[in-house]
Design a protein around this motif. Structure first.
Motif, PDB file in Angstrom:
ATOM      1  N   GLY A 147      -6.850   2.267  -2.849  1.00  0.00           N
ATOM      2  CA  GLY A 147      -7.365   1.747  -4.110  1.00  0.00           C
ATOM      3  C   GLY A 147      -6.851   2.506  -5.322  1.00  0.00           C
ATOM      4  N   TYR A 148      -5.711   3.179  -5.172  1.00  0.00           N
ATOM      5  CA  TYR A 148      -5.180   4.006  -6.261  1.00  0.00           C
ATOM      6  C   TYR A 148      -4.868   3.157  -7.494  1.00  0.00           C
ATOM      7  N   HIS A 149      -5.161   3.738  -8.676  1.00  0.00           N
ATOM      8  CA  HIS A 149      -4.858   3.091  -9.962  1.00  0.00           C
ATOM      9  C   HIS A 149      -3.847   3.940 -10.729  1.00  0.00           C
ATOM     10  N   LEU A 150      -2.922   3.294 -11.395  1.00  0.00           N
ATOM     11  CA  LEU A 150      -1.940   4.002 -12.219  1.00  0.00           C
ATOM     12  C   LEU A 150      -2.642   4.936 -13.193  1.00  0.00           C
ATOM     13  N   GLN A 151      -2.148   6.170 -13.267  1.00  0.00           N
ATOM     14  CA  GLN A 151      -2.710   7.182 -14.147  1.00  0.00           C
ATOM     15  C   GLN A 151      -1.698   7.575 -15.219  1.00  0.00           C
ATOM     16  N   VAL A 152      -2.170   8.226 -16.261  1.00  0.00           N
ATOM     17  CA  VAL A 152      -1.285   8.709 -17.320  1.00  0.00           C
ATOM     18  C   VAL A 152      -0.233   9.647 -16.735  1.00  0.00           C
ATOM     19  N   ALA A 153      -0.618  10.455 -15.762  1.00  0.00           N
ATOM     20  CA  ALA A 153       0.325  11.388 -15.133  1.00  0.00           C
ATOM     21  C   ALA A 153       1.499  10.657 -14.492  1.00  0.00           C
ATOM     22  N   ASP A 154       1.251   9.464 -13.936  1.00  0.00           N
ATOM     23  CA  ASP A 154       2.331   8.679 -13.339  1.00  0.00           C
ATOM     24  C   ASP A 154       3.327   8.233 -14.410  1.00  0.00           C
ATOM     25  N   ILE A 155       2.800   7.866 -15.569  1.00  0.00           N
ATOM     26  CA  ILE A 155       3.662   7.433 -16.677  1.00  0.00           C
ATOM     27  C   ILE A 155       4.499   8.603 -17.176  1.00  0.00           C
ATOM     28  N   LYS A 189      -9.596  -9.127  -0.588  1.00  0.00           N
ATOM     29  CA  LYS A 189      -9.308  -7.839   0.048  1.00  0.00           C
ATOM     30  C   LYS A 189      -9.620  -6.683  -0.897  1.00  0.00           C
ATOM     31  N   THR A 190     -10.380  -5.713  -0.403  1.00  0.00           N
ATOM     32  CA  THR A 190     -10.692  -4.510  -1.178  1.00  0.00           C
ATOM     33  C   THR A 190     -10.515  -3.282  -0.287  1.00  0.00           C
ATOM     34  N   PRO A 191     -10.181  -2.129  -0.874  1.00  0.00           N
ATOM     35  CA  PRO A 191      -9.840  -1.981  -2.286  1.00  0.00           C
ATOM     36  C   PRO A 191      -8.434  -2.509  -2.557  1.00  0.00           C
ATOM     37  N   PHE A 192      -8.093  -2.651  -3.827  1.00  0.00           N
ATOM     38  CA  PHE A 192      -6.748  -3.060  -4.183  1.00  0.00           C
ATOM     39  C   PHE A 192      -6.232  -2.157  -5.300  1.00  0.00           C
ATOM     40  N   PRO A 193      -4.925  -2.048  -5.446  1.00  0.00           N
ATOM     41  CA  PRO A 193      -4.369  -1.175  -6.483  1.00  0.00           C
ATOM     42  C   PRO A 193      -4.634  -1.714  -7.876  1.00  0.00           C
ATOM     43  N   GLY A 194      -4.686  -0.803  -8.844  1.00  0.00           N
ATOM     44  CA  GLY A 194      -4.960  -1.225 -10.208  1.00  0.00           C
ATOM     45  C   GLY A 194      -4.329  -0.307 -11.228  1.00  0.00           C
ATOM     46  N   GLU A 215       0.647  -6.481  -9.711  1.00  0.00           N
ATOM     47  CA  GLU A 215       0.777  -7.442  -8.612  1.00  0.00           C
ATOM     48  C   GLU A 215      -0.543  -8.111  -8.216  1.00  0.00           C
ATOM     49  N   PRO A 216      -1.663  -7.387  -8.148  1.00  0.00           N
ATOM     50  CA  PRO A 216      -2.926  -8.049  -7.808  1.00  0.00           C
ATOM     51  C   PRO A 216      -3.377  -9.039  -8.885  1.00  0.00           C
ATOM     52  N   LEU A 217      -4.488  -9.720  -8.589  1.00  0.00           N
ATOM     53  CA  LEU A 217      -4.999 -10.743  -9.500  1.00  0.00           C
ATOM     54  C   LEU A 217      -6.047 -10.205 -10.459  1.00  0.00           C
ATOM     55  N   ASP A 218      -6.334  -8.908 -10.395  1.00  0.00           N
ATOM     56  CA  ASP A 218      -7.222  -8.249 -11.353  1.00  0.00           C
ATOM     57  C   ASP A 218      -6.596  -6.922 -11.765  1.00  0.00           C
ATOM     58  N   THR A 219      -7.039  -6.422 -12.914  1.00  0.00           N
ATOM     59  CA  THR A 219      -6.456  -5.214 -13.490  1.00  0.00           C
ATOM     60  C   THR A 219      -6.947  -3.951 -12.805  1.00  0.00           C
ATOM     61  N   ASP A 220      -8.224  -3.933 -12.444  1.00  0.00           N
ATOM     62  CA  ASP A 220      -8.822  -2.725 -11.870  1.00  0.00           C
ATOM     63  C   ASP A 220      -9.989  -3.119 -10.987  1.00  0.00           C
ATOM     64  N   THR A 221     -10.590  -2.114 -10.339  1.00  0.00           N
ATOM     65  CA  THR A 221     -11.678  -2.382  -9.403  1.00  0.00           C
ATOM     66  C   THR A 221     -13.043  -1.947  -9.934  1.00  0.00           C
ATOM     67  N   THR A 222     -13.140  -1.648 -11.218  1.00  0.00           N
ATOM     68  CA  THR A 222     -14.450  -1.288 -11.762  1.00  0.00           C
ATOM     69  C   THR A 222     -15.349  -2.518 -11.798  1.00  0.00           C
ATOM     70  N   ALA A 223     -16.648  -2.294 -11.789  1.00  0.00           N
ATOM     71  CA  ALA A 223     -17.610  -3.394 -11.720  1.00  0.00           C
ATOM     72  C   ALA A 223     -17.501  -4.344 -12.899  1.00  0.00           C
ATOM     73  N   VAL A 224     -17.094  -3.829 -14.057  1.00  0.00           N
ATOM     74  CA  VAL A 224     -17.025  -4.654 -15.272  1.00  0.00           C
ATOM     75  C   VAL A 224     -15.583  -4.952 -15.677  1.00  0.00           C
ATOM     76  N   LEU A 225     -14.631  -4.644 -14.792  1.00  0.00           N
ATOM     77  CA  LEU A 225     -13.211  -4.826 -15.125  1.00  0.00           C
ATOM     78  C   LEU A 225     -12.903  -4.204 -16.484  1.00  0.00           C
ATOM     79  N   GLU A 226     -13.180  -2.908 -16.604  1.00  0.00           N
ATOM     80  CA  GLU A 226     -13.108  -2.242 -17.896  1.00  0.00           C
ATOM     81  C   GLU A 226     -11.716  -2.282 -18.527  1.00  0.00           C
ATOM     82  N   GLY A 227     -10.689  -2.230 -17.685  1.00  0.00           N
ATOM     83  CA  GLY A 227      -9.332  -2.261 -18.233  1.00  0.00           C
ATOM     84  C   GLY A 227      -9.011  -3.600 -18.855  1.00  0.00           C
ATOM     85  N   GLU A 228      -9.274  -4.680 -18.114  1.00  0.00           N
ATOM     86  CA  GLU A 228      -9.013  -6.017 -18.650  1.00  0.00           C
ATOM     87  C   GLU A 228      -9.877  -6.292 -19.870  1.00  0.00           C
TER      88      GLU A 228
END
Length: 313
Positions: A147-155, A189-194, A215-228
């Motif tokens: 369920g890893y999400h892109l972080q600032v460190a990756d950028i 399918k969960t978790p998924f990358p975000g 690639e997934p159909l949502d931005t993140d896996t938070t309950a409120v889709l905080e990123g989107e």
């Protein structure tokens, strides 16, 4: 009777006219250097470039959120007799698409998807058409954390290798989630990358990108889709459901962005094409495949009632 102006007045008027013409000439765009406008760019770079489709094919069985439901395809019916148009009887065929949502397949989300005070899909500017493309991979991190999400460190790590992300670029996040497409089970399918909210804010507020994609159909896996939520309510767009990012170079490519212009559309079926430099190991170049005319198939399209669409096999 014609009035004769004094010689001095005629000279002054002639000088003024010449000055006006000279000023007007300065305001005209300069003649293109090196050829007719942008055509040399096509001949010298784009014609030899490698083109990679980042778009899923839309079918009735691709993954979709259960709250929207699936799409259905059917032959278009003649309203006069209620019968479908056929090649044999009418000389052509047509398809009726019942698409349960504009959040389907590979997409471009306009901010009006969540925030009606911001532009709908038909209100996006034509300058979205082509942009620098950045691909940041989180595949290695996903091997340990699904369920890893892109972080600032990756950028920052990407920039240490490739240089600063260009302003106005499109940043695609490679996760290889799409390799299981079109399994409908991907939708649940969960978790998924975000993409983490901090990474989104960094990309937009510090690097001033046009939009990001995943690639997934949502931005993140938070309950409120905080990123989107932050993106849409801040006036940003995003791409969802992209594919084949494993075939694209991390830097140095372009991306073309196309989508239908539905009036008041709060979602958008999109097509993304990566354009990579000549010599890249993936993709196809102009002239390598038939284009005009397109190739004739020995297997004509026919309606497959089990798949609910036209197929060749």
């Amino acid at each position: 009777m014609a009035i004769q102006l004094p010689e001095s007045s005629r000279r002054r008027r002639a000088a003024l006219a010449a000055a006006v013409l000279a000023h007007a000439a300065c305001q005209r765009p300069a003649a293109p250097v090196g050829g007719p406008g942008l055509w040399p760019l096509y001949d010298q770079s784009l014609k030899r470039a490698r083109y990679i489709d980042l778009t899923h094919t839309i079918t009735p069985s691709i993954p979709v959120w259960h709250g929207f439901g699936p799409a259905t395809f059917s032959p278009t019916l003649n309203p006069d007799n209620g019968k479908p148009y056929t090649y044999e009887k009418d000389g052509f065929a047509a398809t009726a698409y019942r698409l349960s949502t504009d959040q389907y397949g590979t997409q471009l989300d306009p901010p009006a998807h969540w925030a009606p005070e911001y532009p709908a899909i038909d209100e996006l500017p034509p300058t979205f058409a082509v942009r620098p493309l950045v691909v940041i991979s989180i595949v290695d991190s996903l091997a340990a954390h699904p369920g890893y999400h892109l972080q600032v460190a990756d950028i920052e790590q990407w920039e240490a290798k490739n240089g600063r992300i260009p302003a106005g670029a499109v940043v695609m996040v490679r996760s290889d989630w799409s390799k299981a497409w079109p399994d409908p089970g991907l939708a649940t399918k969960t978790p998924f990358p975000g993409v983490a909210l901090a990474a989104l804010k960094f990309l937009h507020l510090e690097r001033h990108i046009l939009f990001h994609g995943h690639e997934p159909l949502d931005t993140d896996t938070t309950a409120v889709l905080e990123g989107e939520s932050w993106l849409m309510h801040s006036g940003y767009t995003q791409a969802e459901g992209v594919t084949h990012l494993d075939q694209v170079a991390e830097s140095g490519c372009l991306v073309t962005i196309g989508y239908p212009k539905f009036g008041g559309g709060v979602g958008g079926y999109a097509r993304y094409i990566a354009i990579c430099p000549a010599g890249w190991s993936h993709g196809v170049s102009v002239g390598e495949v038939p284009e005009a005319p397109l190739p004739r198939s020995d297997t004509p399209l026919h309606w497959d009632s089990l798949r609910g669409m036209r197929v060749r096999r």
